[in-house]
Design an enzyme around this catalytic site. Structure first.
Site, mmCIF file in Angstrom:
data_model
loop_
_atom_site.group_PDB
_atom_site.id
_atom_site.type_symbol
_atom_site.label_atom_id
_atom_site.label_comp_id
_atom_site.label_asym_id
_atom_site.label_seq_id
_atom_site.Cartn_x
_atom_site.Cartn_y
_atom_site.Cartn_z
ATOM 1 N N SER A 1 3.448 -0.994 3.450
ATOM 2 C CA SER A 1 3.411 -2.346 3.998
ATOM 3 C C SER A 1 3.918 -3.376 2.995
ATOM 4 O O SER A 1 3.403 -3.476 1.879
ATOM 5 C CB SER A 1 1.984 -2.704 4.415
ATOM 6 O OG SER A 1 1.458 -1.746 5.298
ATOM 7 N N GLU B 1 -10.510 -1.454 4.918
ATOM 8 C CA GLU B 1 -9.428 -1.545 5.901
ATOM 9 C C GLU B 1 -9.960 -1.379 7.318
ATOM 10 O O GLU B 1 -9.486 -2.028 8.253
ATOM 11 C CB GLU B 1 -8.374 -0.476 5.595
ATOM 12 C CG GLU B 1 -7.152 -0.544 6.498
ATOM 13 C CD GLU B 1 -6.089 0.464 6.106
ATOM 14 O OE1 GLU B 1 -4.904 0.196 6.348
ATOM 15 O OE2 GLU B 1 -6.448 1.535 5.564
ATOM 16 N N GLN C 1 0.835 -1.201 0.000
ATOM 17 C CA GLN C 1 0.000 0.000 0.000
ATOM 18 C C GLN C 1 0.870 1.251 0.000
ATOM 19 O O GLN C 1 1.584 1.523 0.963
ATOM 20 C CB GLN C 1 -0.917 0.018 1.217
ATOM 21 C CG GLN C 1 -1.921 1.158 1.197
ATOM 22 C CD GLN C 1 -2.834 1.144 2.404
ATOM 23 O OE1 GLN C 1 -2.437 1.592 3.472
ATOM 24 N NE2 GLN C 1 -4.049 0.637 2.247
ATOM 25 N N SER D 1 0.632 6.610 2.463
ATOM 26 C CA SER D 1 1.242 7.630 3.332
ATOM 27 C C SER D 1 2.545 8.170 2.755
ATOM 28 O O SER D 1 3.279 7.470 2.045
ATOM 29 C CB SER D 1 1.515 7.039 4.715
ATOM 30 O OG SER D 1 0.319 6.661 5.358
#
Length: 378
Positions: A156, A239, A121, A124
Site C-alpha cells: 500500500s 488493522e 506495508q 504480502s
C-alpha cells in the site's frame, strides 16, 4: 459490558466537534484521486493540523474509547481520512508504540504524528498472500545490517512512502511461523524498485516492490530476531480492530442516503427492498456495537485489540458488499454502471474487502481456533 460514555469522554467529544466545525471550512479543495503526490501533501497537511490542535496522537497515545470517539466524529463531520498515511497511523505506528524500544518510538512516532512521513506495508508476496507465514523474502545478517532479497506485492502506497513495515525470513530452517522478523525499511535505500499497480477503481494504491540486496540496519528491527510473527499479529490486530471504525460510520451514512434516494425514485414501494435496507441498518448498528465492545476489551488489554477484531472484519467485509449490492438495486442499471458515480467506485472498492487485511477464510480460521477453541486443520 458498559457501552456508555463517561462525562469526560462526552466533554472530549463536544470539544472535538467544536474544533471540526471551525477548521473544516478552511481546508483547501481535495486533490484529484489519481494525483498521489497531491494526495500525500493534502493528507499529511491534515495530520499536521490535527497534531497542532492536540489530536495527532489519538491513534495510539489515548484510550481506545477516545480513539473511537475521534474516528466517529471526524467521519460524521466529513473530515479527511488518514489517507496516504493509514499504514503509519493505523498499523506501523501502533505496533511500534506497543512493541518498539524507547529509541525506536522516539525516532519514528513523532514524524508520523506530525505529518512528516508516510509508511507502506510490505507483508504480502506473490506466493504468500492469505498464507502470509509462507513468505520467502530473505534477510541475511551481515554484521550490523540485514541484506534483503525478495519481492512484495499489494504494498500500500509504496510509490509515495518514506518507510516500509517489512516482514522478512531471517531463519529459513525454522518452522513457518518462526524465523520471521519485522523490520522498518527506508524506501530510499539502494536496491529497491517500486512498480505501481492500478486497481479496478482507477487509482494505483498498491505496488510491487522488488528488493535486490537491500541493506537495513539491525537497529531497525522491531521485536526480537525471529519473533516477527508475534509482532505481526499485533499489527494485524490493529488493522482488523479499530482501523475500520470510520468506514462503518460512512456505511451507515451511505445507507441513509440510499433510503432517501429510494423514497425519491419510487423504489421504496418495493417491500423486498425495504426489508433489505432494514436488515442492513440492523447489521451496521450491530457492527457498531461490536466495535464498541472490541474497544472496551482493548482498553483492558493495554490498548491492543484482540481476536474479536476478526469477528468484526469477517462480517463487515460481507455487509459492505451487500450495501453496494443494495445501492445497485436502488439506483438501477444506469446509475449503478456509471463509472463517474461515486457509488460505482465504492462498489468496486467493496469487492476487495473480503480479501484485504486477511481474507474471510483466514478470519474464519482465527475465530474457530482462538475464540471457539476448535482444533487446527490438518
Amino acid at each position: 459490558m458498559d457501552l456508555t460514555y463517561t462525562p469526560e469522554e462526552e466533554a472530549f467529544r463536544a470539544r472535538l466537534r467544536e474544533w471540526l466545525a471551525e477548521v473544516l471550512p478552511e481546508l483547501p479543495a481535495r486533490p484529484d484521486p489519481l494525483d498521489w503526490p497531491g494526495r500525500r501533501a493534502y493528507d499529511l497537511g491534515w495530520q499536521r493540523r490535527l497534531y497542532d490542535a492536540g489530536y495527532g496522537s489519538l491513534h495510539w497515545d489515548a484510550s481506545p474509547t477516545r480513539r473511537l470517539i475521534f474516528l466517529e466524529e471526524t467521519e460524521l463531520a466529513g473530515a479527511p481520512y488518514v489517507g496516504a498515511n493509514f499504514v503509519g497511523l493505523l498499523h506501523a505506528g501502533p505496533t511500534i508504540a506497543a512493541e518498539g524500544t524507547d529509541e525506536q518510538r522516539a525516532r519514528w512516532l513523532p514524524p508520523i504524528l506530525k505529518g512528516e512521513t508516510v509508511w507502506c506495508q510490505g507483508f504480502s508476496e506473490p506466493d504468500a498472500g492469505s498464507d502470509l507465514a509462507s513468505l520467502r523474502t530473505r534477510a541475511v545478517r551481515d554484521g550490523d545490517h540485514y541484506v534483503i532479497t525478495g519481492q512484495k506485492t499489494w504494498t500500500s502506497h509504496a510509490e509515495i512512502a518514506d518507510w516500509c513495515e517489512l516482514l522478512v525470513r531471517t531463519d529459513p530452517a525454522a518452522p513457518r511461523h518462526r524465523g520471521i522478523s519485522w523490520l522498518a525499511m527506508p524506501m530510499d535505500a539502494p536496491g529497491i524498485t517500486v512498480r505501481p499497480l492500478r486497481t479496478l477503481a482507477g487509482p494505483a494504491e498498491f505496488a510491487e516492490v522488488f528488493l535486490d540486496e537491500v541493506r537495513v540496519p539491525v537497529a531497525n528491527r522491531v521485536g526480537a530476531e525471529h519473533d516477527g510473527w508475534r509482532v505481526t499479529m499485533v499489527t494485524l490486530s490493529f488493522e482488523r480492530g479499530t482501523a475500520f471504525v470510520g468506514e462503518v460510520v460512512a456505511c451507515r451514512r451511505t445507507l441513509g442516503r440510499l433510503a432517501r434516494t429510494a423514497r425519491a425514485n419510487g423504489r421504496w414501494d418495493d417491500p423486498v427492498l425495504r426489508r433489505r435496507l432494514g436488515r442492513l441498518n440492523a447489521e451496521f448498528t450491530a457492527l457498531w456495537r461490536l466495535i464498541q465492545g472490541n474497544v472496551g476489551a482493548a482498553g483492558a488489554a493495554d490498548g491492543v485489540p484482540g481476536a474479536g477484531g476478526s469477528v468484526f472484519k469477517l462480517r463487515y467485509s460481507q455487509a459492505r458488499q451487500e450495501l453496494y449490492d443494495a445501492a445497485a438495486e436502488v439506483l438501477g442499471a444506469p446509475g449503478a454502471l456509471d463509472a463517474d458515480q461515486e457509488w460505482t467506485a465504492a462498489r468496486l472498492s467493496s469487492l476487495s474487502y473480503t480479501i484485504a487485511a486477511g481474507t474471510s477464510q483466514i478470519q474464519r480460521d482465527i475465530i474457530a481456533e482462538r475464540i471457539l477453541g476448535l482444533p487446527k486443520g490438518r
